[in-house]
Write a protein that holds these residues in place. Structure first.
Motif, PDB file in Angstrom:
ATOM      1  N   SER A   1     -36.613  37.065   9.892  1.00 61.52           N
ATOM      2  CA  SER A   1     -35.959  35.987   9.564  1.00 61.52           C
ATOM      3  C   SER A   1     -36.771  34.732  10.175  1.00 61.52           C
ATOM      4  O   SER A   1     -37.208  33.556   9.704  1.00 61.52           O
ATOM      5  CB  SER A   1     -34.513  35.744   9.828  1.00 61.52           C
ATOM      6  OG  SER A   1     -33.991  36.387   9.035  1.00 61.52           O
ATOM      7  N   VAL A   2     -37.262  34.845  11.470  1.00 63.02           N
ATOM      8  CA  VAL A   2     -37.699  33.870  12.174  1.00 63.02           C
ATOM      9  C   VAL A   2     -39.497  33.516  11.431  1.00 63.02           C
ATOM     10  O   VAL A   2     -39.744  32.223  11.310  1.00 63.02           O
ATOM     11  CB  VAL A   2     -38.227  34.134  13.635  1.00 63.02           C
ATOM     12  CG1 VAL A   2     -38.972  33.177  14.399  1.00 63.02           C
ATOM     13  CG2 VAL A   2     -36.902  34.342  14.136  1.00 63.02           C
ATOM     14  N   GLU A   3     -40.125  34.348  11.004  1.00 61.36           N
ATOM     15  CA  GLU A   3     -41.144  34.142  10.526  1.00 61.36           C
ATOM     16  C   GLU A   3     -41.196  33.333   9.109  1.00 61.36           C
ATOM     17  O   GLU A   3     -41.836  32.652   8.794  1.00 61.36           O
ATOM     18  CB  GLU A   3     -42.040  35.527  10.125  1.00 61.36           C
ATOM     19  CG  GLU A   3     -43.403  35.157   9.715  1.00 61.36           C
ATOM     20  CD  GLU A   3     -44.331  34.485  10.638  1.00 61.36           C
ATOM     21  OE1 GLU A   3     -45.298  33.843   9.825  1.00 61.36           O
ATOM     22  OE2 GLU A   3     -44.310  34.539  11.735  1.00 61.36           O
ATOM     23  N   SER A   4     -40.017  33.805   8.437  1.00 61.44           N
ATOM     24  CA  SER A   4     -39.867  33.145   7.006  1.00 61.44           C
ATOM     25  C   SER A   4     -39.330  31.606   7.260  1.00 61.44           C
ATOM     26  O   SER A   4     -39.910  30.890   6.595  1.00 61.44           O
ATOM     27  CB  SER A   4     -38.764  33.668   6.372  1.00 61.44           C
ATOM     28  OG  SER A   4     -39.048  35.181   6.075  1.00 61.44           O
ATOM     29  N   MET A   5     -38.751  31.468   8.461  1.00 58.94           N
ATOM     30  CA  MET A   5     -38.473  30.282   8.926  1.00 58.94           C
ATOM     31  C   MET A   5     -39.887  29.374   9.189  1.00 58.94           C
ATOM     32  O   MET A   5     -39.901  28.168   8.623  1.00 58.94           O
ATOM     33  CB  MET A   5     -37.454  30.045  10.098  1.00 58.94           C
ATOM     34  CG  MET A   5     -37.302  28.591  10.526  1.00 58.94           C
ATOM     35  SD  MET A   5     -36.397  28.752  12.303  1.00 58.94           S
ATOM     36  CE  MET A   5     -37.803  29.360  13.242  1.00 58.94           C
ATOM     37  N   VAL A   6     -40.443  30.023   9.885  1.00 59.57           N
ATOM     38  CA  VAL A   6     -41.792  29.215  10.179  1.00 59.57           C
ATOM     39  C   VAL A   6     -42.714  28.953   9.134  1.00 59.57           C
ATOM     40  O   VAL A   6     -43.338  27.689   8.829  1.00 59.57           O
ATOM     41  CB  VAL A   6     -42.686  30.266  11.263  1.00 59.57           C
ATOM     42  CG1 VAL A   6     -44.084  29.682  11.476  1.00 59.57           C
ATOM     43  CG2 VAL A   6     -41.889  30.182  12.497  1.00 59.57           C
ATOM     44  N   GLN A   7     -42.638  30.035   8.091  1.00 55.01           N
ATOM     45  CA  GLN A   7     -43.593  29.713   6.751  1.00 55.01           C
ATOM     46  C   GLN A   7     -42.945  28.472   5.958  1.00 55.01           C
ATOM     47  O   GLN A   7     -43.838  27.727   5.490  1.00 55.01           O
ATOM     48  CB  GLN A   7     -43.587  30.907   6.053  1.00 55.01           C
ATOM     49  CG  GLN A   7     -44.465  32.022   6.389  1.00 55.01           C
ATOM     50  CD  GLN A   7     -44.413  33.359   5.839  1.00 55.01           C
ATOM     51  OE1 GLN A   7     -43.886  33.371   4.541  1.00 55.01           O
ATOM     52  NE2 GLN A   7     -44.882  34.242   6.262  1.00 55.01           N
TER      53      GLN A   7
END
Length: 286
Positions: free
Chosen positions: A102-108
């Motif tokens: 979820s964190v990487e998705s938020m960053v993208q």
């Protein structure tokens, strides 16, 4: 007897694995045979060993730094940016199960909106609008991260750097602008100096002219005053004064080498007003 001891040890071991502690500001996700079954809050929780497992998810505010990446502006200039943000897990189930990261998705998601915002700006505007970009970015992501069980509390653009080539060009332009400003300031200073010098000279000339005019006026006033006083004195003088003045004049004339005087008839008649001349005139007639 040995069997009883083994059973007691097994029960103790099972009990030790049956009680789990969820720390403060965490939430526990209980899984039964690998499937989510319930969520538990912080504190002591009982689970069935082997059949159940508990995953702990932090609900505390988390800082995160998005490393540098390139963005192209509206006028096709390349700039490098980096961001920092603070996020918080608001839904542990979505955070853990709805996305593998979820964190990487938020960053993208944030990077995408950042590219969109800066892509609609020209280089100079983007470099001078950090606060504006922060606000637009925060509004853009809004509730979009809710799908990941995350809420972004704050996002901040740490730096916006043009490419090395653009930086060199900007440095040259800045140097040229500074030199131009210095040249203009110098020219304006010299012009101001000339203006002040000329004004000072003109003021001096005007002051001198005024002083001379005042002196001439004073002298003329004095001369007029002298003439007026003399005229007043002559007006007050009697005939005897004028006779004496005439005799003195003729005496001085007679003493000189040129004692021939030509007068018209009227002036000759006026000479008769002087007693001495009148006697000479009468004797000549006889």
């Amino acid at each position: 007897m040995i069997f009883m001891v083994i059973m007691i040890i097994l029960v103790i071991v099972l009990l030790s694995f049956s009680f789990k502690v969820v720390p403060q500001n965490y939430v526990g996700l209980v899984e039964t045979l690998g499937k989510y079954s319930k969520s538990v809050n912080a504190g002591l929780t009982f689970i069935i060993p082997v059949f159940q497992n508990i995953r702990k998810v932090s609900l505390a505010l988390q800082p995160y730094k998005i490393s540098k990446y390139s963005i192209i502006t509206k006028d096709n200039a390349e700039i490098t940016t980096s961001l920092t943000l603070n996020y918080q897990v608001t839904d542990a189930y979505r955070y853990f199960y709805n996305n593998t990261n979820s964190v990487e998705s938020m960053v993208q998601l944030i990077r995408g909106h950042m590219r969109d915002i800066i892509g609609r700006m020209e280089l100079n505007e983007a470099l001078g609008s950090t606060s504006k970009i922060n606000n637009e970015l925060f509004k853009a992501i809004g509730d979009l991260t809710d799908i990941y069980g995350i809420t972004v509390i704050r996002v901040n653009v740490d730096e916006l750097l043009p490419s090395p080539e653009i930086q060199k060009a900007m440095d040259k332009q800045l140097t040229a602008d500074r030199e131009k400003t210095a040249a203009i300031a110098k020219a304006e200073g010299e012009a101001r100096h000339i203006e002040l010098t000329t004004k000072a000279k003109n003021d001096a000339l005007v002051a001198t002219a005024k002083a001379n005019a005042e002196a001439v006026k004073t002298q003329a006033d004095a001369e007029a005053y002298r003439i007026n006083k003399l005229q007043e004195s002559l007006n007050k003088a009697g005939d005897g004064y004028f006779r004496n003045q005439s005799l003195d004049s003729f005496n001085k004339l007679a003493e000189g080498p040129n004692n021939l005087v030509i007068l018209d008839k009227e002036d000759m008649t006026d000479l008769g007003k002087i007693p001495a001349v009148k006697k000479m005139w009468n004797a000549d007639k006889k």
